[in-house]
Design an enzyme around this catalytic site. Structure first.
Site, mmCIF file in Angstrom:
data_model
loop_
_atom_site.group_PDB
_atom_site.id
_atom_site.type_symbol
_atom_site.label_atom_id
_atom_site.label_comp_id
_atom_site.label_asym_id
_atom_site.label_seq_id
_atom_site.Cartn_x
_atom_site.Cartn_y
_atom_site.Cartn_z
ATOM 1 N NE ARG A 1 112.068 21.856 32.496
ATOM 2 C CZ ARG A 1 111.935 23.080 32.061
ATOM 3 N NH1 ARG A 1 112.704 23.704 32.512
ATOM 4 N NH2 ARG A 1 111.292 23.113 30.921
ATOM 5 C CG ASP B 1 104.547 26.800 32.750
ATOM 6 O OD1 ASP B 1 105.503 25.998 33.579
ATOM 7 O OD2 ASP B 1 104.595 26.859 31.642
ATOM 8 C CB CYS C 1 116.799 22.906 35.284
ATOM 9 S SG CYS C 1 115.127 23.556 35.046
ATOM 10 C CE LYS D 1 108.466 31.326 29.067
ATOM 11 N NZ LYS D 1 109.288 30.047 29.096
ATOM 12 C CG ASN D 2 106.498 28.249 27.253
ATOM 13 O OD1 ASN D 2 107.696 28.826 27.038
ATOM 14 N ND2 ASN D 2 106.011 27.706 28.275
ATOM 15 N NE ARG E 1 114.463 32.095 31.260
ATOM 16 C CZ ARG E 1 114.847 30.817 31.400
ATOM 17 N NH1 ARG E 1 115.004 30.528 32.537
ATOM 18 N NH2 ARG E 1 114.394 30.060 30.371
#
Ligand code: EPU
Length: 417
Positions: free
Chosen positions: A122, A305, A117, A22-23, A397
């Site tokens: 962030r 993460d 967030c 994803k990233n 997501r």
């Protein structure tokens, strides 16, 4: 709202394929804004955030075509409106990644400030500061970052803190700037390297990606490219932790163990046997896991993460583990939910002291962000009885077909709409 219902207690066992990252996918899609030629991406994960990004790019006039084999072609022949509106940015902070490419290509951009967030403040000040140093005029008006520039120029930019999307934004902008840009204190994440590889295939001149100094020599124009997205290291790590927590044995095809050192180290410490081969990672856990201490930090250190997933593992491990979060100031929301399943966790500032308990007990829990939901799923897989994980749109997501993949590994899990 979709929920996952998990009947805990089955050790995960078997083989699955790891998806594209994803990233890496999100910045790579934004890189298509830098050229009028088509950029073809393969190994694109089928995720909510990817769909959101395709929607955002589509609204700007990028032509998007999908094939049935995880491929996406993006063609930004003309950009109709260099705008990232609030309603999209608020659902996905990574929308900020359009800022650098838009300013470089169109000389202007309006991108909504991301706002609140769940995992912390962030801010995006480093993105803004870097673009200003490259000659952009930037103001905040009505909640939007409004940027204007002629052709950007090269600059030496020293980031105050290591930021992943900040590095990616500035690296993309610098590819079309006049002269040389040096990004110091750059993020070294593998996703930055994947982006640099694609940009280089598009004709960019980049040296040093993967180190903390990246040098970009600007070119007049970029052209199209074909690029395969790297495997998702966080998805890989999540399935490894799930297997370790349940005392299982899994083989993850398509995974890259060479970018997971800090995570694999902790799994070894917890008592798992891990085997890394080209294009696959396997794990087997024969006994109750041992607690591990960890501290999150930028790559190559332990990734934030993966912090929530290890908290679930420590919850059922033998001993006490201390988990320190140094990247985001509010990324312990899963601790409260894990406690509802019977975990013994004490939060003290940016540290969580996790005293392993012999078992967790199923309950209804609520996901607060993407990785928090992954940790609740892992806890549900080990808990006695039934666990319902609510608000799993967070999970969608970032995890492709998670319940299908877990079912394939023998988990008793179903989605309830
Ligand atoms: N920060 C600033 N100013 C900036 C930018 C960042 O103060 O201008 C701070 C942030 O507040 C944070 C720290 O710097 O405390 C690091 O943030 P970073 O910018 O590196 O995070 P990001 O680029 O917004 C990416 C990933 C995140 C991942 C972080 C850290 C993408 C699309 N997102 O976010 O992924 O947690 O790096 O590794 O690449 C996830 O996938 O669940 C996720 C949140």
């Amino acid at each position: 709202m979709d929920r996952l219902v998990i009947q805990g207690g089955s050790p995960l066992s078997g083989e699955i394929r790891i998806s594209g990252a994803k990233n890496a996918a999100l910045p790579l899609m934004c890189a298509s804004l830098l050229t009028s030629d088509p950029v073809q991406l393969s190994n694109v994960p089928h995720l909510k955030d990817v769909t959101t990004m395709l929607g955002l790019l589509g609204r700007m006039g990028v032509q998007v075509s999908l094939d049935d084999r995880l491929g996406v072609e993006l063609r930004a022949e003309r950009i109709s409106e260099p705008l990232a509106p609030y309603d999209l940015v608020k659902t996905m902070r990574a929308s900020i990644l359009v800022l650098g490419p838009l300013v470089a290509r169109c000389g202007e951009a309006r991108v909504s400030l991301p706002g609140g967030c769940a995992i912390g403040l962030r801010p995006v000040d480093q993105h803004v500061k870097g673009l200003q140093q490259m000659g952009a005029e930037i103001h905040v008006e009505q909640g939007y970052i409004a940027a204007k520039a002629g052709r950007l120029h090269g600059a030496r930019i020293v980031a105050d803190i290591v930021t992943v999307t900040g590095t990616e934004n500035l690296m993309m902008a610098a590819t079309l700037a006049r002269g040389t840009t040096i990004l110091e204190n750059a993020a070294r994440e593998p996703e930055v390297v994947d982006l640099a590889n694609c940009l280089s295939a598009m004709g960019a001149k980049i040296r040093g990606a993967g180190s903390d100094v990246i040098t970009i020599e600007g070119v007049e124009r970029l052209h199209g490219a074909v690029h395969a997205i790297m495997p998702d290291r966080i998805e890989t790590g999540t399935f490894l932790v799930a297997a370790a927590a349940t005392g299982g044995s899994v083989h993850l095809r398509g995974a890259d163990g060479s970018i997971l050192d800090a995570v694999l180290e902790k799994l070894w410490e917890a008592g798992a046997s891990v085997d890394v081969e080209p294009g696959a990672v396997s794990l087997a856990m024969r006994a109750r896991p041992r607690s591990v201490n960890l501290r999150t930090a930028p790559y190559p250190a332990f990734p934030t993460d993966m912090q929530a997933q290890f908290m679930a593992l420590d919850s059922v491990a033998e001993g006490t583990g201390v988990i320190t979060e140094t990247i985001f100031e509010n990324r312990f929301m899963h601790a409260l939910e894990l406690q509802r399943l019977g975990a013994d966790i004490e939060i003290s500032g940016n540290a969580a002291i996790v005293r392993g308990v012999p078992y967790l007990q199923g309950a209804t829990v609520m996901a607060t962000d993407l990785r928090a939901s992954a940790s609740l799923v892992i806890a549900g897989l080990v808990a006695r009885g039934e666990t319902t994980v609510d608000r799993i749109y967070h999970l969608d997501r970032g995890y492709e077909c998670i319940e299908e993949k877990l079912s394939q590994l023998g988990a008793k899990i179903r989605r309830v709409r």
